[in-house]
Design a protein around this motif. Structure first.
Motif, PDB file in Angstrom:
ATOM      1  N   LEU A   1       0.814  -1.218   0.000  1.00 18.05           N
ATOM      2  CA  LEU A   1       0.000   0.000   0.000  1.00 18.05           C
ATOM      3  C   LEU A   1       0.846   1.266   0.000  1.00 18.05           C
ATOM      4  CD1 LEU A   1      -2.763  -1.051   2.560  1.00 18.05           C
ATOM      5  CD2 LEU A   1      -2.992  -0.883   0.085  1.00 18.05           C
ATOM      6  N   ARG A   2       2.119   1.140   0.363  1.00 16.66           N
ATOM      7  CA  ARG A   2       3.005   2.317   0.372  1.00 16.66           C
ATOM      8  C   ARG A   2       3.466   2.703  -1.036  1.00 16.66           C
ATOM      9  NH1 ARG A   2       5.130  -0.184   5.244  1.00 16.66           N
ATOM     10  NH2 ARG A   2       6.888  -1.052   4.062  1.00 16.66           N
ATOM     11  N   ASN A   3       3.248   1.833  -2.016  1.00 20.27           N
ATOM     12  CA  ASN A   3       3.613   2.192  -3.389  1.00 20.27           C
ATOM     13  C   ASN A   3       2.790   3.393  -3.854  1.00 20.27           C
ATOM     14  OD1 ASN A   3       4.791  -0.434  -3.135  1.00 20.27           O
ATOM     15  ND2 ASN A   3       4.864  -0.553  -5.359  1.00 20.27           N
ATOM     16  N   PRO A   4       3.409   4.379  -4.469  1.00 25.83           N
ATOM     17  CA  PRO A   4       2.667   5.565  -4.930  1.00 25.83           C
ATOM     18  C   PRO A   4       1.519   5.194  -5.860  1.00 25.83           C
ATOM     19  CG  PRO A   4       5.035   5.936  -5.070  1.00 25.83           C
ATOM     20  CD  PRO A   4       4.860   4.480  -4.751  1.00 25.83           C
TER      21      PRO A   4
ATOM     22  N   VAL B   1      -3.118   3.183  -3.221  1.00 28.23           N
ATOM     23  CA  VAL B   1      -4.316   3.452  -2.417  1.00 28.23           C
ATOM     24  C   VAL B   1      -5.388   4.137  -3.255  1.00 28.23           C
ATOM     25  CG1 VAL B   1      -5.222   4.742  -0.445  1.00 28.23           C
ATOM     26  CG2 VAL B   1      -3.061   3.516  -0.237  1.00 28.23           C
ATOM     27  N   VAL B   2      -4.973   5.099  -4.065  1.00 25.16           N
ATOM     28  CA  VAL B   2      -5.924   5.787  -4.937  1.00 25.16           C
ATOM     29  C   VAL B   2      -6.530   4.805  -5.940  1.00 25.16           C
ATOM     30  CG1 VAL B   2      -6.187   7.611  -6.652  1.00 25.16           C
ATOM     31  CG2 VAL B   2      -4.719   7.969  -4.675  1.00 25.16           C
ATOM     32  N   ALA B   3      -5.721   3.909  -6.471  1.00 26.55           N
ATOM     33  CA  ALA B   3      -6.209   2.916  -7.431  1.00 26.55           C
ATOM     34  C   ALA B   3      -7.228   1.980  -6.775  1.00 26.55           C
ATOM     35  CB  ALA B   3      -5.044   2.110  -7.988  1.00 26.55           C
ATOM     36  N   LEU B   4      -6.942   1.544  -5.549  1.00 22.62           N
ATOM     37  CA  LEU B   4      -7.871   0.660  -4.845  1.00 22.62           C
ATOM     38  C   LEU B   4      -9.174   1.383  -4.509  1.00 22.62           C
ATOM     39  CD1 LEU B   4      -5.429  -1.209  -2.436  1.00 22.62           C
ATOM     40  CD2 LEU B   4      -6.327  -1.979  -4.636  1.00 22.62           C
ATOM     41  N   LEU B   5      -9.079   2.659  -4.180  1.00 22.86           N
ATOM     42  CA  LEU B   5     -10.283   3.449  -3.906  1.00 22.86           C
ATOM     43  C   LEU B   5     -11.150   3.556  -5.159  1.00 22.86           C
ATOM     44  CD1 LEU B   5     -11.971   5.289  -2.080  1.00 22.86           C
ATOM     45  CD2 LEU B   5     -10.508   7.200  -2.795  1.00 22.86           C
TER      46      LEU B   5
ATOM     47  N   ASP C   1      -6.548  -5.653  -5.024  1.00 24.40           N
ATOM     48  CA  ASP C   1      -7.548  -5.114  -5.940  1.00 24.40           C
ATOM     49  C   ASP C   1      -8.806  -5.981  -5.924  1.00 24.40           C
ATOM     50  OD1 ASP C   1      -8.084  -2.962  -7.627  1.00 24.40           O
ATOM     51  OD2 ASP C   1      -7.631  -4.105  -9.432  1.00 24.40           O
ATOM     52  N   LEU C   2      -8.632  -7.304  -5.861  1.00 22.22           N
ATOM     53  CA  LEU C   2      -9.775  -8.206  -5.731  1.00 22.22           C
ATOM     54  C   LEU C   2     -10.514  -7.971  -4.417  1.00 22.22           C
ATOM     55  CD1 LEU C   2      -8.325 -11.558  -7.098  1.00 22.22           C
ATOM     56  CD2 LEU C   2     -10.310 -10.344  -8.005  1.00 22.22           C
ATOM     57  N   THR C   3      -9.750  -7.682  -3.355  1.00 17.60           N
ATOM     58  CA  THR C   3     -10.378  -7.384  -2.072  1.00 17.60           C
ATOM     59  C   THR C   3     -11.226  -6.127  -2.164  1.00 17.60           C
ATOM     60  OG1 THR C   3      -8.611  -8.455  -0.803  1.00 17.60           O
ATOM     61  CG2 THR C   3      -9.931  -6.794   0.336  1.00 17.60           C
ATOM     62  N   ALA C   4     -10.678  -5.080  -2.782  1.00 13.49           N
ATOM     63  CA  ALA C   4     -11.437  -3.837  -2.960  1.00 13.49           C
ATOM     64  C   ALA C   4     -12.679  -4.078  -3.799  1.00 13.49           C
ATOM     65  CB  ALA C   4     -10.550  -2.773  -3.605  1.00 13.49           C
ATOM     66  N   LEU C   5     -12.551  -4.876  -4.852  1.00  9.64           N
ATOM     67  CA  LEU C   5     -13.693  -5.200  -5.703  1.00  9.64           C
ATOM     68  C   LEU C   5     -14.808  -5.858  -4.903  1.00  9.64           C
ATOM     69  CD1 LEU C   5     -13.468  -6.920  -9.201  1.00  9.64           C
ATOM     70  CD2 LEU C   5     -15.139  -7.665  -7.508  1.00  9.64           C
ATOM     71  N   ASN C   6     -14.464  -6.857  -4.118  1.00  8.93           N
ATOM     72  CA  ASN C   6     -15.489  -7.614  -3.409  1.00  8.93           C
ATOM     73  C   ASN C   6     -16.073  -6.851  -2.223  1.00  8.93           C
ATOM     74  OD1 ASN C   6     -15.855 -10.593  -4.411  1.00  8.93           O
ATOM     75  ND2 ASN C   6     -13.707 -10.065  -4.727  1.00  8.93           N
TER      76      ASN C   6
ATOM     77  N   ALA D   1     -20.806   6.554  -9.156  1.00 13.90           N
ATOM     78  CA  ALA D   1     -19.963   6.423 -10.348  1.00 13.90           C
ATOM     79  C   ALA D   1     -19.257   7.738 -10.665  1.00 13.90           C
ATOM     80  CB  ALA D   1     -20.802   5.969 -11.537  1.00 13.90           C
ATOM     81  N   VAL D   2     -19.968   8.843 -10.508  1.00 11.91           N
ATOM     82  CA  VAL D   2     -19.346  10.154 -10.706  1.00 11.91           C
ATOM     83  C   VAL D   2     -18.232  10.363  -9.683  1.00 11.91           C
ATOM     84  CG1 VAL D   2     -19.737  12.640 -10.644  1.00 11.91           C
ATOM     85  CG2 VAL D   2     -21.420  11.139 -11.736  1.00 11.91           C
ATOM     86  N   LEU D   3     -18.470   9.946  -8.446  1.00  7.71           N
ATOM     87  CA  LEU D   3     -17.454  10.059  -7.405  1.00  7.71           C
ATOM     88  C   LEU D   3     -16.221   9.221  -7.739  1.00  7.71           C
ATOM     89  CD1 LEU D   3     -16.799  11.263  -4.621  1.00  7.71           C
ATOM     90  CD2 LEU D   3     -17.882   9.249  -3.583  1.00  7.71           C
ATOM     91  N   ALA D   4     -16.422   8.048  -8.337  1.00 10.00           N
ATOM     92  CA  ALA D   4     -15.289   7.197  -8.724  1.00 10.00           C
ATOM     93  C   ALA D   4     -14.428   7.841  -9.785  1.00 10.00           C
ATOM     94  CB  ALA D   4     -15.807   5.843  -9.220  1.00 10.00           C
ATOM     95  N   LEU D   5     -15.011   8.765 -10.536  1.00  8.24           N
ATOM     96  CA  LEU D   5     -14.254   9.425 -11.595  1.00  8.24           C
ATOM     97  C   LEU D   5     -13.144  10.312 -11.042  1.00  8.24           C
ATOM     98  CD1 LEU D   5     -14.149   9.756 -14.664  1.00  8.24           C
ATOM     99  CD2 LEU D   5     -15.783  11.643 -14.450  1.00  8.24           C
ATOM    100  N   VAL D   6     -13.318  10.794  -9.802  1.00 12.22           N
ATOM    101  CA  VAL D   6     -12.311  11.694  -9.209  1.00 12.22           C
ATOM    102  C   VAL D   6     -10.966  10.977  -9.031  1.00 12.22           C
ATOM    103  CG1 VAL D   6     -11.736  13.138  -7.234  1.00 12.22           C
ATOM    104  CG2 VAL D   6     -14.087  13.099  -8.102  1.00 12.22           C
ATOM    105  N   PRO D   7     -10.897   9.846  -8.306  1.00  8.91           N
ATOM    106  CA  PRO D   7      -9.601   9.158  -8.214  1.00  8.91           C
ATOM    107  C   PRO D   7      -9.152   8.566  -9.538  1.00  8.91           C
ATOM    108  CG  PRO D   7     -11.330   7.852  -7.177  1.00  8.91           C
ATOM    109  CD  PRO D   7     -11.935   9.189  -7.476  1.00  8.91           C
ATOM    110  N   ALA D   8     -10.096   8.204 -10.413  1.00  2.00           N
ATOM    111  CA  ALA D   8      -9.699   7.648 -11.714  1.00  2.00           C
ATOM    112  C   ALA D   8      -8.960   8.682 -12.555  1.00  2.00           C
ATOM    113  CB  ALA D   8     -10.930   7.144 -12.458  1.00  2.00           C
ATOM    114  N   LEU D   9      -9.364   9.928 -12.477  1.00  4.02           N
ATOM    115  CA  LEU D   9      -8.695  10.984 -13.234  1.00  4.02           C
ATOM    116  C   LEU D   9      -7.421  11.475 -12.554  1.00  4.02           C
ATOM    117  CD1 LEU D   9     -11.781  13.105 -14.346  1.00  4.02           C
ATOM    118  CD2 LEU D   9     -10.383  11.592 -15.768  1.00  4.02           C
ATOM    119  N   TRP D  10      -7.361  11.395 -11.222  1.00  2.00           N
ATOM    120  CA  TRP D  10      -6.185  11.854 -10.501  1.00  2.00           C
ATOM    121  C   TRP D  10      -5.017  10.905 -10.617  1.00  2.00           C
ATOM    122  CZ3 TRP D  10      -3.813   9.847  -5.917  1.00  2.00           C
ATOM    123  CH2 TRP D  10      -2.856  10.715  -5.347  1.00  2.00           C
ATOM    124  N   ARG D  11      -5.276   9.618 -10.663  1.00  2.00           N
ATOM    125  CA  ARG D  11      -4.215   8.610 -10.641  1.00  2.00           C
ATOM    126  C   ARG D  11      -3.248   8.703 -11.798  1.00  2.00           C
ATOM    127  NH1 ARG D  11      -7.265   4.110 -10.604  1.00  2.00           N
ATOM    128  NH2 ARG D  11      -7.270   4.238 -12.857  1.00  2.00           N
ATOM    129  N   PRO D  12      -3.681   8.975 -13.045  1.00  3.50           N
ATOM    130  CA  PRO D  12      -2.694   9.020 -14.135  1.00  3.50           C
ATOM    131  C   PRO D  12      -1.582  10.020 -13.919  1.00  3.50           C
ATOM    132  CG  PRO D  12      -4.899   8.845 -15.028  1.00  3.50           C
ATOM    133  CD  PRO D  12      -5.043   9.051 -13.543  1.00  3.50           C
TER     134      PRO D  12
END
Length: 375
Positions: free
Chosen positions: A187-190, A193-197, A324-329, A359-370
């Protein structure tokens, strides 16, 4: 066969909820607890069990996990009361989780980075074929014969798969022997955490309409006899994603593919929400279209995001994908809980009113991560 069995069970349970509700004398929301608690067991149990069996050969782990699935499927089929069914499916999900996590992590770990998306897509293709064929057939059996027959059939197939895994996989392939503390350290990898969120929010938004599609069928007046065809649409979308999403992730970059999947999910959920508001002749076509879109976007997201996770944690690919599977489930469990309350309290028409904002809320970390990945 193991992938087919596991994905068939995981997908068909949504179509079986109406039959289970009638058979067990519980509400649709209460029947959804078999999704809620099984998803939590998958999310929490899989990484814990993976730690405990890390020193055991993959041949024995995979065969043992699939045999556990077979026994638990038989217990589900024989369930006399709802509590028995619930407990049996919780154990079944742990076996399914071990098979899936081991297969996906191995595929990603042994692939060169530029082909990782396609390698994961090969695994997803086998699973999505189950969504295309196994789930609609199982739902038809539940509606016209008996939902318990599905689990008897799955128990037999899983038993055969366990035998094939035990005799077909080479000896001496060891798993990950890191401790739970070492596993969590990824989880300390840059960006992790944002990706799992992003995954958590994505599947919390996606799954209320999927889990309670049977309730939508009933409330819209479409008729349960068309439920297998609605789930077939979901499978068509899943197979299409398996054939294209891996190449898209490799060609355009996983971060961009993930963000596009979240945007496409918003569109799919809006189409789903239009079902209850449309004239009767348009309700089934709209539901068919929305489920196909949800299937494509859901599988496309997973393939692209697994590739991204592998990029963010290149030295801990199996651990990162298991998280990632844990976050999914956990997302699916939350979706089942929220959706159950909505279906019993308000009705399925309100499901999309919760899913779209999430879904709109999920777009925030999805756009920030790249941007994090680029640095």
């Amino acid at each position: 066969m193991a992938g087919f069995v596991g994905s068939t069970e995981g997908g068909m349970i949504n179509g079986l909820l109406p039959a289970i509700s009638d058979d067990m004398g519980v509400t649709m929301g209460q029947a959804g607890q078999v999704v809620l608690f099984a998803s939590l067991a998958y999310a929490i149990g899989t990484p814990v069990i993976s730690t405990l069996v890390g020193s055991i050969g993959r041949r024995r782990v995979l065969a043992g996990a699939e045999l556990t699935f077979a026994v638990c499927a038989l217990l589900v089929a024989l369930s006399p009361v709802f509590g028995w069914l619930l407990g049996s499916r919780v154990l079944l999900s742990m076996g399914a989780g071990m098979v899936t996590a081991t297969a996906l992590a191995t595929a990603a770990a042994i692939s060169p980075p530029e082909q990782r998306g396609r390698a994961i897509a090969v695994i997803a293709m086998g699973q999505s074929l189950a969504v295309l064929t196994g789930v609609p057939v199982a739902t038809w059996i539940a509606n016209h014969l008996d939902w318990r027959l599905d689990y008897f059939l799955l128990a037999g197939m899983a038993g055969l798969a366990a035998t094939a895994l035990y005799f077909g996989i080479p000896r001496g392939i060891l798993g990950d022997q890191q401790t739970m503390r070492e596993r969590v350290s990824v989880l300390r990898n840059p960006g992790i955490v944002v990706a799992l969120l992003t995954t958590l929010l994505f599947y919390v938004a996606a799954y209320p309409p999927i889990v309670y599609v049977g309730a939508t069928i009933d409330a819209s007046g479409i008729g349960r006899e068309l439920l297998p065809y609605v789930l077939l649409a979901n499978g068509i979308g899943a197979v299409a994603a398996s054939r294209t999403a891996g190449r898209m992730a490799d060609a355009f970059g996983a971060p961009r593919a993930v963000a596009l999947a979240v945007i496409a999910q918003i569109a799919a959920l809006l189409v789903y929400g239009a079902v209850m508001l449309a004239p009767m002749p348009l309700r089934f076509p709209l539901l068919f279209l929305s489920m196909a879109m949800i299937g494509y976007v859901g599988w496309g997201y997973w393939i692209a995001h697994a590739s991204l996770i592998a990029h963010l944690a290149p030295t801990s690919v199996p651990l990162a994908i298991s998280l990632d599977l844990t976050a999914l489930n956990i997302g699916v469990a939350i979706a089942a809980a929220i959706g159950g309350v909505i279906v019993d309290g308000v009705g399925p028409v309100a499901l999309v009113l919760v899913s779209v904002p999430l879904a709109v809320l999920a777009l925030v970390p999805a756009l920030w991560r790249p941007r994090v990945t680029a640095r």
